[in-house]
Enzyme design. Structure first.
Site, PDB file in Angstrom:
ATOM      1  N   SER A   1       0.821  -1.202   0.000  1.00 45.36           N
ATOM      2  CA  SER A   1       0.000   0.000   0.000  1.00 45.36           C
ATOM      3  C   SER A   1       0.862   1.262   0.000  1.00 45.36           C
ATOM      4  O   SER A   1       1.615   1.491  -0.932  1.00 45.36           O
ATOM      5  CB  SER A   1      -0.976  -0.030   1.183  1.00 45.36           C
ATOM      6  OG  SER A   1      -1.935   0.977   1.076  1.00 45.36           O
TER       7      SER A   1
ATOM      8  N   ASP B   1      -1.981   6.265  -3.816  1.00 41.96           N
ATOM      9  CA  ASP B   1      -0.799   5.520  -3.378  1.00 41.96           C
ATOM     10  C   ASP B   1      -0.469   4.412  -4.379  1.00 41.96           C
ATOM     11  O   ASP B   1      -1.172   4.243  -5.386  1.00 41.96           O
ATOM     12  CB  ASP B   1      -1.005   4.982  -1.963  1.00 41.96           C
ATOM     13  CG  ASP B   1      -2.123   3.956  -1.860  1.00 41.96           C
ATOM     14  OD1 ASP B   1      -2.934   3.871  -2.800  1.00 41.96           O
ATOM     15  OD2 ASP B   1      -2.194   3.246  -0.844  1.00 41.96           O
TER      16      ASP B   1
ATOM     17  N   ASP C   1      -0.819   1.174  -4.750  1.00 42.64           N
ATOM     18  CA  ASP C   1      -1.825   0.214  -5.200  1.00 42.64           C
ATOM     19  C   ASP C   1      -3.184   0.861  -5.406  1.00 42.64           C
ATOM     20  O   ASP C   1      -4.186   0.182  -5.604  1.00 42.64           O
ATOM     21  CB  ASP C   1      -1.928  -0.967  -4.231  1.00 42.64           C
ATOM     22  CG  ASP C   1      -2.498  -0.578  -2.882  1.00 42.64           C
ATOM     23  OD1 ASP C   1      -2.162   0.517  -2.390  1.00 42.64           O
ATOM     24  OD2 ASP C   1      -3.266  -1.368  -2.298  1.00 42.64           O
TER      25      ASP C   1
ATOM     26  N   ASP D   1      -5.440   2.380  -3.585  1.00 45.64           N
ATOM     27  CA  ASP D   1      -6.616   2.196  -2.736  1.00 45.64           C
ATOM     28  C   ASP D   1      -6.801   3.371  -1.783  1.00 45.64           C
ATOM     29  O   ASP D   1      -7.844   3.493  -1.142  1.00 45.64           O
ATOM     30  CB  ASP D   1      -6.572   0.866  -1.975  1.00 45.64           C
ATOM     31  CG  ASP D   1      -5.445   0.772  -0.961  1.00 45.64           C
ATOM     32  OD1 ASP D   1      -4.552   1.642  -0.960  1.00 45.64           O
ATOM     33  OD2 ASP D   1      -5.455  -0.177  -0.148  1.00 45.64           O
TER      34      ASP D   1
END
Length: 655
Positions: A189, A344, A346, A348
């Site tokens: 993340s 960010d 990824d 999410d």
């Protein structure tokens, strides 16, 4: 002196932890990989015992949904570096039982497949289990995903593997669309570049909760080595590559999250200019496609469009941090843009910046962004007739206990439900699974094939309809077709909100002030204490335990009137559901302030969440002057609270 003797001597002298010694011996006994022995010997010979302890003091544990840890060591050994230049990624990931490497992702995948096979057998389901694998742009993410896909197939699971980096929410969506048994996202993340992780979602597309979490962990922990024998070819799983077709299915649903596309026909909204940055991550795959298709006026930060796991232009790729968004701010100032948006690695999480009354770009907190979107979506759904007096009892905002109570106040103002969950989006998603399962059987059997209107109508009639879900740590959700926080969808929702403000002749900051005047001024301040490595983990445990055994009776001059210990108290949510135990403590003060403390499930830190408010009398609102005074008073009260807590932390650690 042999390596074995060196290690034993270091353990005897207290330089090497007994647990580290045990884990080093277990790894070397379980594998003859020369990378392992060479790296351990190099560190031992150099007396790098702190590094060895950090790498081996424990086996990497499942946290909030999977594994997360360093994939590049603080010290990179020559064996790990290989021929890679110093400023590039090492050739091999960090060696260690407490590191993200091929050894640990192998164990995780084999344990996951075993659990899925047992789960299907117990449910009397025929056929092979299936897993969706996706990855972001981090170091070794693509290699880990391909490696895990092969292992899963060798053990008899069918695999869906994305052809390139994708966002976590698209992985979740794909699990639901494909009726897969699980999904795995290789990501850490928003963590620093040296970290990576292995995030597991179950067959509903959501992060794993009990009993699946414990079941998977049990299977993973039973595997000690990395050698295995693949099944006969006829029994192995098949590979399906996911590419543009899945993107298009996902994009079609994300586009429906814009409630009023006609806003962009208004001249004021047309002038809105957005700067977007993917921070070198997977957000660059689909966010620009979405913004262009929906008609927003935007530009990106070219240097940060480059997908690079080093994240070379930022200290850490976390859109919560001002420094990560500085290049976007600079470009916005140069180009006269109104807002900035960053996601960010990824995709999410989403962070934003907006112009204040003086025209300066200021960053909003995750609480402010989530509260604004909750307010806008609730108000707009009533304006459009989606929500009515008759069905509003079926509408719900979902948030975590440590997310701003402003959202509880917004829900109360509009007469809809607000339900609080434990920290971690998997708990919000677990509520969505509960609401889905409450649908009539004939709808439930085809629920994942319904379009957004059909799905919404079914929930409003028979169950609970999610208006908005969010957490203070910059994660947001606007529908339930994906069961994870969604940076792609969040960009759409926030861009629409900004267009709405512009169409009213307001800045986003001005709109936020209007919301404050309506329901009261709420402010949150989040702080963390970082304690890395083996010694740090012990400090975090000591500090967290101290609040349970010795909760404060007075904080910053105000008496404590209530303590909620989520570790031992029975706590129920707004729906009467008993909340699972967690290492979190909430403290309420007589003057209206409160704070919560909990160790992070994904990072080596302990977190403090502080809350203050100034609300008008029932039926009243705050004037502009009252709001200005409230902001100053509440801000000062939280600064004072943190100064007190900071000193108290030192005292607790010293005791």
């Amino acid at each position: 002196m042999s390596l074995a003797d060196q290690l034993q001597a270091a353990a005897s002298s207290g330089q090497l932890l007994d647990a580290s010694l045990d884990n080093i011996r277990a790894l070397l006994a379980a594998s003859d990989n020369p990378l392992y022995s060479a790296s351990i010997e190099e560190l031992a010979t150099a007396g790098r015992w702190a590094e060895l302890n950090d790498r081996f003091f424990q086996a990497l544990k499942f946290g909030t949904g999977g594994l997360r840890g360093r994939t590049v060591g603080k010290i990179v050994t020559k064996a790990e570096r290989g021929s890679a230049p110093e400023d590039q990624r090492p050739e091999a990931p960090c060696v260690g039982t407490n590191a993200m490497n091929f050894y640990n992702v192998s164990r995780a995948t084999r344990g996951l497949v075993t659990y899925l096979k047992n789960f299907r057998a117990n449910a009397k389901l025929s056929g092979k289990p299936s897993i969706v694998f996706a990855h972001d742009t981090r170091h070794f993410s693509a290699e880990f995903a391909k490696f895990c896909a092969k292992i899963a197939m060798d053990h008899g699971a069918n695999v869906y593997l994305f052809d390139y980096c994708r966002a976590t929410p698209e992985m979740s969506f794909a699990v639901r669309q494909l009726r897969a048994d699980a999904g795995v996202m290789i990501t850490a993340s928003h963590n620093p570049a040296h970290d990576n992780g292995y995030k597991v979602n179950f067959n509903d597309g959501a992060g794993i909760v009990e009993p699946h979490a414990t079941g998977i962990i049990k299977e993973v922990n039973a595997i000690k080595g990395e050698e295995y024998t693949a099944l006969p070819e006829a029994e192995r799983g098949q590979l399906t590559t996911l590419a543009d077709d899945m993107d298009q299915q996902y994009l079609a649903r994300v586009e429906t999250m814009m409630l009023q596309p006609e806003l962009l026909q208004k001249e004021e909204a047309k002038k809105l200019k957005i700067v977007f940055t993917a921070l070198h991550g997977a957000g660059g795959v689909l966010v620009p496609v979405l913004l262009k298709k929906l008609g927003f006026n935007f530009l990106t930060v070219p240097e940060q469009d480059v997908r690079d796991g080093r994240f070379p232009t930022v200290k850490s790729p976390n859109p919560e941090n001002a420094s990560a968004l500085q290049m976007a701010v600079d470009l916005a100032n140069k180009e006269g843009a109104d807002i900035i948006i960053g996601t960010d690695p990824d995709c999410d999480r989403m962070g934003v910046g907006v112009r204040n009354a003086s025209g300066e770009m200021v960053l909003l907190t995750g609480n402010q962004v989530g509260s604004l979107m909750a307010w806008y979506r609730t108000k707009t759904m009533f304006d459009l007739g989606i929500l009515t007096a008759e069905n509003k009892s079926h509408a719900v905002l979902l948030k975590t206990f440590v997310t701003s109570p402003l959202q509880d106040a917004i829900a109360a103002k509009f007469g809809i439900n607000c339900v609080n969950t434990l920290t971690g989006f998997k708990w919000i998603s677990a509520k969505l699974s509960k609401y889905e399962s409450a649908l009539p059987a004939d709808i439930l059997s085809r629920y994942r094939d319904l379009n957004n209107v059909e799905s919404r109508n079914a929930r409003l009639k028979h169950s609970k309809f999610l208006v908005f879900g969010g957490e203070e740590s910059y994660g947001y959700m606007g529908d339930d077709f994906s069961r994870d926080k969604d940076g792609n969808g969040a960009v759409v929702m926030f861009a629409e909100l900004a267009a709405y403000a512009a169409s009213r002749g307001l800045t986003v900051a001005g709109l936020l002030d209007q919301v404050y005047c309506e329901v009261g001024y709420f402010l949150e301040r989040n702080e963390s204490k970082v304690f890395e490595g083996a010694s740090g983990a012990a400090q975090i445990t000591k500090l967290a335990d101290s609040y349970g055994s010795n909760p404060p009776k007075e904080v910053d001059g105000s008496a404590v009137i209530k303590v909620r210990d989520f570790r031992k108290d029975e706590i129920t949510d707004e729906e009467g559901e008993v909340v699972m135990k967690e290492k979190m403590l909430f403290v309420d003060l007589a003057d209206g302030r409160s704070f919560a403390v909990r160790p992070s499930g994904t990072e080596p830190k302990i977190k403090y969440y502080m809350f203050g408010r100034s609300v008008p009398a029932a039926g009243q609102s705050l004037s502009a002057e009252e709001l200005t005074a409230a902001k100053a008073k509440v801000t000062e009260s939280l600064a004072s609270m943190w100064a007190w807590l900071d000193k108290d932390i030192d005292a607790r650690l010293a005791s």
